[in-house]
Design a protein around this motif. Structure first.
Motif, PDB file in Angstrom:
ATOM      1  N   ALA A  16       0.819  -1.223   0.000  1.00 49.28           N
ATOM      2  CA  ALA A  16       0.000   0.000   0.000  1.00 49.28           C
ATOM      3  C   ALA A  16       0.843   1.260   0.000  1.00 49.28           C
ATOM      4  N   ARG A  17       2.076   1.194   0.513  1.00 48.65           N
ATOM      5  CA  ARG A  17       2.919   2.395   0.532  1.00 48.65           C
ATOM      6  C   ARG A  17       3.263   2.879  -0.868  1.00 48.65           C
ATOM      7  N   TRP A  18       3.388   1.961  -1.820  1.00 45.70           N
ATOM      8  CA  TRP A  18       3.597   2.400  -3.206  1.00 45.70           C
ATOM      9  C   TRP A  18       2.366   3.146  -3.705  1.00 45.70           C
ATOM     10  N   MET A  19       1.189   2.688  -3.318  1.00 47.54           N
ATOM     11  CA  MET A  19      -0.043   3.339  -3.766  1.00 47.54           C
ATOM     12  C   MET A  19      -0.157   4.745  -3.164  1.00 47.54           C
ATOM     13  N   PHE A  20       0.188   4.866  -1.880  1.00 49.01           N
ATOM     14  CA  PHE A  20       0.187   6.191  -1.258  1.00 49.01           C
ATOM     15  C   PHE A  20       1.176   7.122  -1.961  1.00 49.01           C
ATOM     16  N   ALA A  21       2.366   6.596  -2.237  1.00 44.05           N
ATOM     17  CA  ALA A  21       3.398   7.412  -2.877  1.00 44.05           C
ATOM     18  C   ALA A  21       2.981   7.836  -4.277  1.00 44.05           C
TER      19      ALA A  21
END
Length: 450
Positions: free
Chosen positions: A197-202
């Motif tokens: 999910a951190r890639w999606m936030f970024a």
């Protein structure tokens, strides 16, 4: 015989970088750069050595190198400027320090922590094993629940065991969208790494930045704006270990850019996404509503305000109502009762900020803390009425101050939420540059609304 400057103690020569009179206009911003990098370094090094969280320590080690290099580069530029020299090429740019932070304190630690997370120890009650903060796991789980049950919220009273804090999803239903790629395509080490999910936030944060800059006609972003919004430790740390707050504040800035450029219905729609992901930023709706109403000057634009409000209300209702109807009690428990400290499990958010410290004094302290929050809200309303924001930079400044006061004075909060006012202040500086460059010549020398 007096001591030569070159023979002075190292600490005195370092102090002179900050205290000696400036001979050129270049020295003052370089002093700021050096001070900024040293302050960030003072945050990163203890984080690397002392934090209870594994991800924080990993970030701290990378960030210590990044901010150390940024400080060394700023010191080199400052010494060169004091000697009347200007290094050529990329090495002479103040952006080198920001590039070092972006690579070494954001991209690389995130990549390492994503890979480290594949060991599958996140759900253990051992913070030193966490390669991602709990909000990452919770949001990914909420997406899986949404796909299979129509709601991201579980009934914490029907688990067959006492509920714990990580059973809660204290976000609006939109936040689950960032976990959908993992819920849909995860399952193997490669797909799990790619759909963290951190890639999606970024990606969402970067897309919002690009969209905002395009709306502002690609202004020349000040280095100070990038330092506050991108290179400060709270942004870099959040990027690497968690991330949702960066996506939300990015959407908030984009909504402000849409409102400032007369795309009011789109602004309301994007703001609805923000409010439907995290309620803490809901006060921004009042600021943007005032901006939409007064941005034309003497004539209040009630039609624009109606379009903004209609888009905001309709989209918010459309996003919340289906989830609410599936399980109204669970929705209220997760989204309202838990963040307010009224849930079956108490929220652990308790950073030692002023509101929390005051509330810890006892019943009188708790009342005093809420009175201070109310007083801050009244002060913000008075500011909006007496000095309404005439442009995007003014709206961002008021939003930053309002959210900053809310975060500092609320009894149950986290210091990490201070990333919101910092990013908004950085965006405020970028908007000011864009507004000056597009203003009529007669207005370019005047101060923008603040």
């Amino acid at each position: 015989m007096g001591t030569e400057v070159g023979q002075a103690p190292a600490w005195r020569r370092t102090a002179r970088l900050f205290t000696a009179p400036s001979r050129t206009e270049e020295v003052a911003p370089l002093r700021w750069d050096l001070g900024f990098s040293l302050a960030c370094l003072a945050f990163a090094l203890p984080t690397a050595l002392l934090s209870e969280f594994y991800g924080y320590r990993v970030w701290g080690n990378f960030a210590t190198v990044a901010y150390g290099l940024a400080a060394a580069h700023s010191g080199y530029l400052l010494l060169s400027a004091r000697k009347g020299r200007t290094p050529r090429g990329a090495i002479g740019s103040r952006w080198c320090g920001i590039a070092a932070v972006a690579l070494l304190a954001m991209i690389l630690p995130l990549a390492l922590l994503v890979i480290r997370r594949l060991t599958g120890v996140d759900w253990l009650i051992t913070p030193f094993s966490w390669a991602a903060q709990p909000e990452v796991w919770v949001i990914e789980r909420s997406a899986d629940l949404l796909l299979h049950h129509g709601t991201p919220y579980v009934d914490v009273t029907a688990l067959g065991r006492p509920p714990v804090v990580n059973d809660y999803t204290p976000y609006g239903p939109v936040m689950a969208v960032f976990g959908l790629p993992r819920a849909l395509f995860g399952g193997t080490p490669l797909t799990d790494a790619l759909t963290d999910a951190r890639w999606m936030f970024a990606l969402a944060a970067c897309a919002c930045v690009l969209g905002t800059l395009k709306l502002l006609k690609w202004p020349r972003v000040p280095v100070g704006a990038a330092q506050l919004a991108l290179a400060c430790p709270l942004t870099a740390l959040t990027w690497a270990v968690a991330g949702p707050d960066l996506a939300i504040v990015g959407l908030l800035v984009l909504s402000c850019a849409l409102a400032a450029t007369a795309r009011v219905a789109w602004s309301g729609l994007v703001l609805a996404l923000v409010v439907s992901a995290k309620l803490i930023v809901a006060p921004a709706a009042a600021v943007l509503a005032v901006l939409v109403l007064v941005r034309r000057g003497a004539r209040l634009d009630w039609a624009a305000l109606a379009r903004f409000a209609a888009a905001l209300v309709a989209t918010t209702a459309a996003l919340h109502l289906p989830v609410y109807l599936v399980d109204p009690a669970a929705f209220v428990e997760h989204v309202f009762r838990f963040p307010l400290g009224m849930g079956v499990v108490r929220s652990p958010a308790a950073s030692p900020l002023p509101g929390h410290l005051i509330a810890e004094l006892g019943p009188f302290g708790q009342v005093a803390a809420f009175v201070l929050v109310g007083a801050a809200a009244v002060a913000m309303v008075v500011w909006l009425v007496r000095r309404p924001p005439a442009n995007g930079s003014g709206a961002l400044l008021r939003t930053a101050v309002g959210l900053g006061a809310l975060i500092l004075l609320t009894p149950a909060t986290r210091y990490g939420y201070l990333v919101y006012p910092l990013v908004l202040l950085g965006a405020h500086l970028a908007f000011r540059v864009a507004e000056v460059s597009t203003a009529p010549p007669a207005q370019q020398s005047s101060t923008t609304s603040s």
